[in-house]
Design a protein around this motif. Sequence first.
Motif, PDB file in Angstrom:
ATOM      1  N   ASP A 214      10.038 -28.366   0.756  1.00  0.00           N
ATOM      2  CA  ASP A 214       9.376 -27.627   1.836  1.00  0.00           C
ATOM      3  C   ASP A 214       8.488 -28.613   2.609  1.00  0.00           C
ATOM      4  OD1 ASP A 214       8.238 -25.638   3.372  1.00  0.00           O
ATOM      5  OD2 ASP A 214       7.083 -24.723   1.756  1.00  0.00           O
ATOM      6  N   LYS A 216       4.828 -28.153   4.108  1.00  0.00           N
ATOM      7  CA  LYS A 216       3.797 -27.106   4.192  1.00  0.00           C
ATOM      8  C   LYS A 216       2.818 -27.300   5.332  1.00  0.00           C
ATOM      9  CE  LYS A 216       3.888 -24.979  -0.247  1.00  0.00           C
ATOM     10  NZ  LYS A 216       4.208 -25.420  -1.568  1.00  0.00           N
ATOM     11  N   GLY A 228       2.844 -21.430   5.942  1.00  0.00           N
ATOM     12  CA  GLY A 228       3.800 -20.833   5.007  1.00  0.00           C
ATOM     13  C   GLY A 228       4.978 -21.761   4.738  1.00  0.00           C
ATOM     14  N   TYR A 271      10.910 -19.769  -9.335  1.00  0.00           N
ATOM     15  CA  TYR A 271      10.673 -20.906  -8.443  1.00  0.00           C
ATOM     16  C   TYR A 271       9.626 -21.777  -9.121  1.00  0.00           C
ATOM     17  CZ  TYR A 271       8.446 -22.833  -4.086  1.00  0.00           C
ATOM     18  OH  TYR A 271       7.885 -23.601  -3.105  1.00  0.00           O
ATOM     19  N   ASN A 287       6.515 -19.460  -8.694  1.00  0.00           N
ATOM     20  CA  ASN A 287       6.632 -18.280  -7.845  1.00  0.00           C
ATOM     21  C   ASN A 287       7.702 -17.395  -8.456  1.00  0.00           C
ATOM     22  OD1 ASN A 287       4.689 -19.012  -5.925  1.00  0.00           O
ATOM     23  ND2 ASN A 287       6.147 -20.321  -4.875  1.00  0.00           N
ATOM     24  N   ARG A 289       9.999 -15.502  -7.119  1.00  0.00           N
ATOM     25  CA  ARG A 289      10.905 -15.061  -6.042  1.00  0.00           C
ATOM     26  C   ARG A 289      11.519 -16.291  -5.383  1.00  0.00           C
ATOM     27  NH1 ARG A 289       7.846 -17.416  -2.348  1.00  0.00           N
ATOM     28  NH2 ARG A 289       5.665 -17.613  -2.964  1.00  0.00           N
ATOM     29  N   GLY A 291      11.829 -18.985  -2.496  1.00  0.00           N
ATOM     30  CA  GLY A 291      10.838 -19.534  -1.577  1.00  0.00           C
ATOM     31  C   GLY A 291      11.231 -19.253  -0.137  1.00  0.00           C
ATOM     32  N   ASP A 292      10.248 -19.364   0.731  1.00  0.00           N
ATOM     33  CA  ASP A 292      10.501 -19.219   2.163  1.00  0.00           C
ATOM     34  C   ASP A 292       9.784 -20.380   2.836  1.00  0.00           C
ATOM     35  OD1 ASP A 292      10.797 -18.444   4.761  1.00  0.00           O
ATOM     36  OD2 ASP A 292      10.202 -16.368   4.435  1.00  0.00           O
ATOM     37  N   PRO A 293      10.442 -21.370   3.369  1.00  0.00           N
ATOM     38  CA  PRO A 293      11.833 -21.426   3.816  1.00  0.00           C
ATOM     39  C   PRO A 293      12.869 -21.986   2.836  1.00  0.00           C
ATOM     40  CG  PRO A 293      10.667 -23.316   4.684  1.00  0.00           C
ATOM     41  CD  PRO A 293       9.680 -22.540   3.853  1.00  0.00           C
ATOM     42  N   GLU A 294      12.535 -22.232   1.568  1.00  0.00           N
ATOM     43  CA  GLU A 294      13.555 -22.828   0.687  1.00  0.00           C
ATOM     44  C   GLU A 294      14.825 -21.972   0.606  1.00  0.00           C
ATOM     45  OE1 GLU A 294      10.353 -22.705   0.025  1.00  0.00           O
ATOM     46  OE2 GLU A 294       9.692 -24.359  -1.250  1.00  0.00           O
TER      47      GLU A 294
HETATM   48  N1  GLY Z   1       7.703 -22.299   0.508  1.00  0.00           N
HETATM   49  C1  GLY Z   1       6.668 -21.935  -0.372  1.00  0.00           C
HETATM   50  C2  GLY Z   1       6.761 -20.555  -0.872  1.00  0.00           C
HETATM   51  O1  GLY Z   1       7.702 -19.831  -0.648  1.00  0.00           O
HETATM   52  O2  GLY Z   1       5.825 -20.147  -1.550  1.00  0.00           O
END
Ligand code: GLY
Length: 432
Positions: A214, A216, A228, A271, A287, A289, A291-294
């Motif tokens: 990512d 950040k 994010g 994650y 995490n 769930r 990731g976003d944007p992963e």
């Molecule tokens: N890319 C970091 C997250 O989803 O927490």
Amino acid sequence: MKVLVVGSGGREHALVWRLRQSPSVSHVYCSPGNAGIAQQAELVSLNATDIDGLVAFATQERIDLTVVGPEQPLVMGIVDRFAAAGLTIFGPTQAAARLEGSKAFAKEFMQRHNIPTPRYKTFRKNQRDAAVRFIDGAAPPLVVKADGLAAGKGVLICETREDANAAVRGMLQGNAFGAAGQTVVVEEFLHGEEVSVLIITDGTRAVPLPPAQDHKRALDDDRGKNTGGMGAYAPAPVVDDALLNRIHREIIEPTLAGMRAEGSPYRGCLYCGLMVTDSGPKVLEYNCRFGDPEAQVVVPLLDGDFARLLLSAAQGALDESAYALRDGSAVCIVLASAGYPDEYTTGKRISGLDSLPPGVVAFHAGTKRSGNDILTAGGRVLGMTAVGDGKDLASTIEIAYDAVGMIAFEGMQYRRDIGRKALRRLHAPSTQ
Ligand code: GLY
Ligand code: AMP
């Protein structure tokens, strides 16, 4: 099968887009979704945290599989509620989601199970003096973390002891992070390269997604404020096969075994946010769930029947025949609104979405439709994602930036250096 995706960002768009390609899927709903997701799924106007509403909807529509994007509903116990209603849902239970929901729990869990993580100490509300004494005896920089969910804003990197003390004071005495900051973790600062390793697991067996990186910070060269996430790529060359094996052995397997032993087996996507240090990989955060944007770069690199893979994990019998990795790379460049991550503008018309070349997908993060127009409606607006089948990272990065050049909206900002760290590593002379 009928599938419901919960959430409304770029990650959820990538999940919907991929589920739509599964031969076993007949219909996809997304709640609440966004303008881009609406092109591939039927939208349901319930918020991601409206658990009563979502249970009622899934029961009424006889949804076969629900996939949860964001952390809040998971930490609130959406999986337990769906299970109690006899519904199949992909994600960890409330007890298992504590790996993300409470940093103090996660750190203590890692200590109990010998999982490598920065040295730390936890302080509760009445332990401020002990925190001051600890910080006075520690070597800066120090990292101060609010215990609970804080939408990515609960981590402060403090260069001096004074800053660390002020951060702890702000969390424990003031109300800087509300309930999330009533307990704080103070930990050592680690040097190295960060990488996100995601797995899909039924609690016992696991399949890995390609390691991703990512970006950040808001600005090029990792300057500016934390966001994010401004972009991602996969696979990340910082993790070679030997390191991936080590991550499995030292981190993933003990995490899954530890959760089973403690009576809260972890099912779903786990994650692991890792720092690759000179002394090996260490966990900065879990995490619960994707990731976003992963997700935008790892999900497109999965081959096979994605819905069947998630369904089998949710049912506790991971079907590895539904898992394969594509040969190639993926790159996502986030286009953000002017001002993001601070206060930002919205309602700007987006142009260029209709003429994207093959191999490029615009995952919508914050958009809404107004008549024939698509307007910006969030801080992160689009994730321009190139999926280079059989292509190396350098060409995939180029395809992604060419696509970015086709999109315009007033105030659009993005980083120009997504993936540059990987290229430097790939082209550096070998040190082996
Ligand atoms: N890319 C970091 C997250 O989803 O927490
Ligand atoms: P977290 O939410 O715990 O991953 O923290 C957010 C970001 O802060 C991470 O992605 C890292 O960039 C940074 N960070 C967190 N903990 C540490 C640490 N112990 N050492 C260095 N950087 C850290």
